[in-house]
Design an enzyme around this catalytic site. Structure first.
Site, short mmCIF file in Angstrom:
data_model
loop_
_atom_site.label_atom_id
_atom_site.label_comp_id
_atom_site.label_asym_id
_atom_site.label_seq_id
_atom_site.Cartn_x
_atom_site.Cartn_y
_atom_site.Cartn_z
N LYS A 201 51.62 37.11 5.92
CA LYS A 201 52.29 38.44 5.28
C LYS A 201 52.39 39.22 6.60
CE LYS A 201 51.84 41.80 2.33
NZ LYS A 201 52.82 41.99 1.29
N ARG A 291 42.45 31.64 27.66
CA ARG A 291 43.08 31.82 29.12
C ARG A 291 42.52 33.06 29.43
NH1 ARG A 291 47.13 35.13 28.32
NH2 ARG A 291 48.57 34.68 26.71
P1 ADP Z 1 52.20 36.08 20.54
O1 ADP Z 1 51.54 34.81 20.54
O2 ADP Z 1 53.78 35.43 20.81
O3 ADP Z 1 51.73 37.18 21.56
P2 ADP Z 1 51.16 37.11 18.25
O4 ADP Z 1 50.89 36.37 17.17
O5 ADP Z 1 50.13 37.50 19.16
O6 ADP Z 1 52.52 36.45 19.05
O7 ADP Z 1 51.77 38.53 17.86
C1 ADP Z 1 52.16 39.40 18.61
C2 ADP Z 1 52.64 40.86 17.97
O8 ADP Z 1 53.65 40.46 16.94
C3 ADP Z 1 51.36 41.37 17.27
O9 ADP Z 1 50.74 42.19 18.43
C4 ADP Z 1 51.88 42.09 16.26
O10 ADP Z 1 52.51 43.46 16.93
C5 ADP Z 1 53.07 41.38 15.78
N1 ADP Z 1 52.74 40.53 14.71
C6 ADP Z 1 52.36 39.25 14.58
N2 ADP Z 1 51.87 38.96 13.24
C7 ADP Z 1 52.02 39.90 12.26
C8 ADP Z 1 51.95 40.28 11.23
N3 ADP Z 1 51.46 39.22 10.33
N4 ADP Z 1 52.02 41.42 10.65
C9 ADP Z 1 52.68 42.60 11.63
N5 ADP Z 1 52.79 42.33 12.83
C10 ADP Z 1 52.69 40.97 13.18
#
Ligand code: ADP
Length: 438
Positions: A201, A291
């Protein structure tokens, strides 16, 4: 005991690890690519080995050359830093097979959390709240449409092996699904060599809040509080702070306990982070970073724990030597990432000094920011009593920071710090686009 470490990285993180080795009386061995011959990490290490040409695949990602260099120089451990090989389970395994210590989690743990679909399952089993989403990978547009219908739009398609803010696609309505599905699968495969995608979501304008942890091989798991990394540009972090303005103390406690429980379930060894999204006063598990992270100095600053030192100690089999009760989180810390907008030779470099300021960087006057790698040029970290004082202190530090020869995002950072939105403490991950009206 570890007496010599090869640092399989470059830039500011390599410099940070070399400094730690020196503090511990450990011999440091740097590796470098041909264009990095004049880099600060090369100058600072006790020994430096040229590992190959500019392309990362031929140098900083060349596992065989790296392991051969470590063995050839009599190292007993490899620290992977961040990025490059730091979350590569195969590399960790090869390091161990060569009779060396990998400074990080066990390869099987890296594997277990490296795939986000699998990590969600593990987190769910440990009782952590998840964003609604697909129970596993999605393999067809029809399946994607059915799940999106159930959890309601907007949704986000993510690469199971994704990282660094890449490989994500937001879908607002059914008509966008088939194109988004095709692009996301293609990107997952080309960026991460794994086409597996899944759905979550999409939470509008959430906060990104993560918990820093460290664990030893005796089963002690300690958290160092949270970092709020909501100030992002294109899903990439720009400013990180602790404590987060969005958590009450009972919410913080709950979130940190969730993170500790997950690490215990994973039998996690070393430093790591559990990332959450916070939305309408609830937190949702997002992923584990197996990490040390770029923003680790924020947690070091408020806790007084040297995370790199403890990574090395626990990798050598030593117990952490302290418990959760002994951790005191004090004051407020913030980190601003100074990124190079245009790489090139550095003319002047005058870092900020004075009370409460720390600078982690590989820049020096006469050096350069390489066009071949990550644009991160410096991290400015401050420690103040309160958030309001911390913002003023960071502005003071950025005013003192002088860099010529390259352009950076320094002015942008100051604009954010001066904005009423950032100062209010009530904002979400869209703060950057709201301030710059992108
Ligand atoms: P990565 O592993 O590439 O860093 P993340 O899963 O940590 O990716 O997500 C990076 C950023 O993307 C989050 O900090 C947020 O801003 C946005 N994001 C990721 N998933 C969602 C979600 N389900 N809803 C809203 N924003 C999201």
């Amino acid at each position: 005991m570890i007496s010599s470490i090869l640092i399989a990285n470059r830039g500011e993180i390599a410099v940070r690890i070399i400094r730690c080795c020196r503090d511990l009386g450990i011999r440091s061995v740097a590796i470098y690519s041909e264009p990095d011959a004049d880099s600060l990490h090369v100058k600072m290490a006790d020994i430096a080995v040229c590992i190959g040409p500019a392309a990362s695949t031929d140098s900083y990602l060349h596992t065989q050359n790296i392991i051969a260099a470590a063995c050839g120089k009599g190292c007993d451990a490899i620290h992977p830093g961040v990025g490059f090989l730091s979350e590569n389970a195969e590399f960790a395994k090869e390091v161990q097979q060569a009779g060396l210590i990998f400074i990080g989690p066990e390869p099987k743990t890296i594997d277990q959390v490296g795939n986000k679909v699998q990590a969600r399952k593990t987190a769910q089993d440990a009782g952590l709240p998840l964003t609604p989403g697909s129970p596993g990978p999605i393999t067809s547009v029809e399946e994607a449409l059915a799940i999106a219908e159930k959890i309601e739009y907007p949704i986000i398609i993510k690469a199971a092996a994704g990282g660094g803010g890449r490989g994500m696609r937001i879908v607002e309505e059914p008509s966008e699904m088939s194109e988004a599905f095709a692009i996301a699968s293609h990107e997952a495969l080309s960026f991460f060599s794994n086409g597996t995608i899944y759905i979550e979501k999409y939470l509008r304008n959430p906060r990104h809040v993560e918990v820093q942890l460290i664990a030893d091989s005796q089963g002690t798991v300690v958290h160092l509080g949270e970092r709020d990394c909501s100030v992002q540009k294109n899903h990439q972090k720009l400013i990180e702070e602790s404590p987060s303005t969005v958590l009450s103390s009972s919410h913080r406690d709950k979130m940190c306990k969730d993170a500790v429980r997950l690490f215990k379930k994973l039998h996690y060894l070393g430093a790591g982070t559990v990332e959450f999204l916070v939305y309408e006063n609830k937190h949702y598990f997002m992923e584990v970073n197996a990490r040390v992270q770029v923003e680790h100095p924020v947690s070091e600053t408020i806790s007084g724990v040297d995370i790199i030192k403890d990574q090395i100690r626990v990798a050598a089999g030593e117990p952490l030597g302290y418990s959760q009760k002994q951790i005191r989180l004090s004051g407020y810390a913030m980190e601003c990432r100074i990124n190079a907008k245009t790489p090139g030779p550095i003319g002047t470099f005058n870092p900020p000094l004075g009370p409460g300021v720390r600078v982690d960087t590989h820049m020096y006057a006469g050096g350069s920011i390489s066009p071949y790698y990550d644009p991160l040029a410096a991290k400015i970290i401050i420690h103040a009593e309160t958030r309001a004082a911390g913002i003023k202190m960071m502005l003071r530090a950025l005013r003192e920071l002088e860099i010529s020869g390259i352009t950076t995002n320094m002015d942008e950072q100051m604009t954010i710090l001066n904005s009423t939105l950032f100062k209010s403490g009530t904002f979400g991950t869209d703060i950057y686009s709201r301030i710059f009206q992108e």
